[in-house]
Structures are given as C-alpha cells and as structure tokens.
Scaffold this motif. Structure first.
Motif, PDB file in Angstrom:
ATOM      1  N   TYR A   1       0.817  -1.211   0.000  1.00 48.85           N
ATOM      2  CA  TYR A   1       0.000   0.000   0.000  1.00 48.85           C
ATOM      3  C   TYR A   1       0.854   1.265   0.000  1.00 48.85           C
TER       4      TYR A   1
ATOM      5  N   ARG B   1      -1.579   7.479  -8.339  1.00 42.88           N
ATOM      6  CA  ARG B   1      -2.377   6.584  -7.495  1.00 42.88           C
ATOM      7  C   ARG B   1      -1.532   6.016  -6.358  1.00 42.88           C
TER       8      ARG B   1
ATOM      9  N   SER C   1      -2.147   6.653  -2.394  1.00 42.25           N
ATOM     10  CA  SER C   1      -2.319   5.520  -1.490  1.00 42.25           C
ATOM     11  C   SER C   1      -1.380   5.642  -0.298  1.00 42.25           C
TER      12      SER C   1
ATOM     13  N   GLN D   1     -17.182  -4.053   4.108  1.00 45.38           N
ATOM     14  CA  GLN D   1     -16.495  -4.152   2.818  1.00 45.38           C
ATOM     15  C   GLN D   1     -16.009  -5.586   2.634  1.00 45.38           C
TER      16      GLN D   1
ATOM     17  N   GLY E   1     -13.552  -8.523  -2.191  1.00 46.01           N
ATOM     18  CA  GLY E   1     -14.003  -8.348  -3.565  1.00 46.01           C
ATOM     19  C   GLY E   1     -14.809  -7.085  -3.792  1.00 46.01           C
ATOM     20  N   ALA E   2     -15.346  -6.500  -2.699  1.00 45.93           N
ATOM     21  CA  ALA E   2     -16.144  -5.275  -2.831  1.00 45.93           C
ATOM     22  C   ALA E   2     -15.209  -4.077  -2.966  1.00 45.93           C
ATOM     23  N   ARG E   3     -15.454  -3.213  -3.931  1.00 47.60           N
ATOM     24  CA  ARG E   3     -14.569  -2.080  -4.171  1.00 47.60           C
ATOM     25  C   ARG E   3     -14.903  -0.897  -3.269  1.00 47.60           C
ATOM     26  N   LEU E   4     -16.169  -0.772  -2.913  1.00 48.16           N
ATOM     27  CA  LEU E   4     -16.588   0.356  -2.089  1.00 48.16           C
ATOM     28  C   LEU E   4     -17.255  -0.139  -0.812  1.00 48.16           C
TER      29      LEU E   4
ATOM     30  N   ASP F   1      -4.735 -14.048   0.332  1.00 52.71           N
ATOM     31  CA  ASP F   1      -5.172 -12.674   0.122  1.00 52.71           C
ATOM     32  C   ASP F   1      -5.543 -11.990   1.420  1.00 52.71           C
TER      33      ASP F   1
END
Length: 223
Positions: A66, A73, A77, A158, A161-164, A222
């Motif tokens: 990160y 970007r 981050s 979240q 797999g969820a982006r938001l 992951d």
C-alpha cells in the motif's frame, strides 16, 4: 500540523456521520501513555474503523504494497495510509514478524497506542481463533496495559471483492484494560505469555459473543 491530524480531522467526523457506528467503553482507553489495543479481526476495515472511533491515534500495521505504489495513485495511497496512522510491513519477508515486534515497541516506547490482532489474520467464518502470544510479549516488554476491543459488523462493511464500503451497522466495544506489569514476576516467560494471551482472548470473546474456534487461524493468500 502532521498528516495524521489533517486526515483524521476530516475523515473521522465524515465517517461517523455516514456510518454512525455504535461505540461503547471509550472510557477504558487511556488517553495518554503506551497502550496496546488487541482486537478480533473480521475485515480489512477493522484497521480503519478502530482508529476512526478511538479518541487518540492508534497505529496499525499494513501491507507494504500500500506504500510502494507508483504514479499518482501510488502516491495518494501512500499518503492515505500514512495519514490514518498505518505503518508498512512486508508480510512476505520471513523476518517480518520480528520486524513487526520492533516497530510496535518503537511506537509504545514513544508513549503511543498500537493496535494488533492476536488471531494473526482475519476470520473468514466469523469465529474467534486462538490468540498468538506476540501481544503478550509486547505487553510484558513494554510494561503497558492491553485494552481488548470487540468489533462486529465490519465483515459486511467491505466484504472481500467489494470495491466500495457499504452502509451497515458496525459496533466497536472497548473493554477494561488488562494490566500485566508485575503480575508475572517469577513465572516462566512462555507460560506467562500464554496465560496473558488467553486472558485477552477471553475478554475479546466477551465483547463480541463470537464462537471460539479453539485453533489457530492460518493466513490465506489474500488475507
């Protein structure tokens, strides 16, 4: 004004206004001095939610990826994670565990708050896994209290797999501090670390009501 103060001044009020998390036991978190926040772990969002609701800065470790991105970007981050108090750690480095302990001790040595997850990685089935004794090692070495934290609802905030993030009920409970200084003088180190860790995990379970798995949680690729 440091980056953390700038980001937290904006992010915390906005996040609280949108998600309206339920928070209890804030009086149990010392406002000054070194302290460890030991929490259950259901989602990556835990490391965002706890610092947002805590009345003082809480440092958590985050994957070094990160912080190492390139381009605009990547820079954004890095600024974001630094701004919310995250510290980078290379989890693929075999020496990362020792490095993490050193980093934590540096934070505590400055009289700050350090957050960690005794389970080691997030729970994929909602159960509470057995705690690893690094938390006890830190508490004994730094001579500081441990505040157990119980988080619920973040696994729906979240999901993988969820982006938001989604707007769902989230609860954060801060338990009474567990003091370790002077309690284990003369006790073999291994036994002391195990007893302290088990005490912390019992306190976390009382805050969350999670089913206890009774085994260690193994890190997923992951996680």
């Amino acid at each position: 004004m440091e980056l953390y103060t700038v980001v937290h001044t904006v992010v915390a009020p906005v996040s609280k206004a949108i998600w309206r998390p339920t928070v209890t036991g804030l009086e149990n978190l010392p406002r000054t001095g070194p302290v460890i926040l030991a929490s259950n772990h259901l989602s990556f969002a835990d490391s965002l939610v706890i610092p947002i609701v805590a009345p003082r800065k809480v440092a958590f470790l985050a994957k070094s990826d990160y912080f190492n991105g390139t381009g605009v970007r990547g820079r954004l981050s890095k600024l974001w994670f630094e701004g919310i108090g995250m510290l980078p750690v290379d989890r693929d480095d075999p020496r990362a565990a020792l490095g993490s302990l050193d980093t934590a001790l540096e934070v505590l040595g400055r009289g700050e708050a350090f957050g960690l997850y005794p389970e080691g990685t997030r729970s994929r089935d909602g159960r509470l896994y057995r705690g690893r004794t690094g938390v006890a090692h830190l508490a004994l070495t730094a001579g500081c209290p441990v505040v157990p934290v119980g988080v619920t609802g973040t696994e729906k905030l979240q999901p993988v797999g969820a982006r938001l993030p989604r707007i769902v009920p989230v609860t954060v409970r801060f338990g009474e501090p567990i003091e370790v200084a002077g309690r284990y003088d003369g006790v073999p180190p291994g036994k002391a670390r195990r007893e302290i860790t088990d005490e912390i995990m019992r306190a976390i379970q009382a805050l969350t009501g999670q089913e206890e798995a009774g085994v260690y949680n193994e890190r997923a690729l992951d996680a």
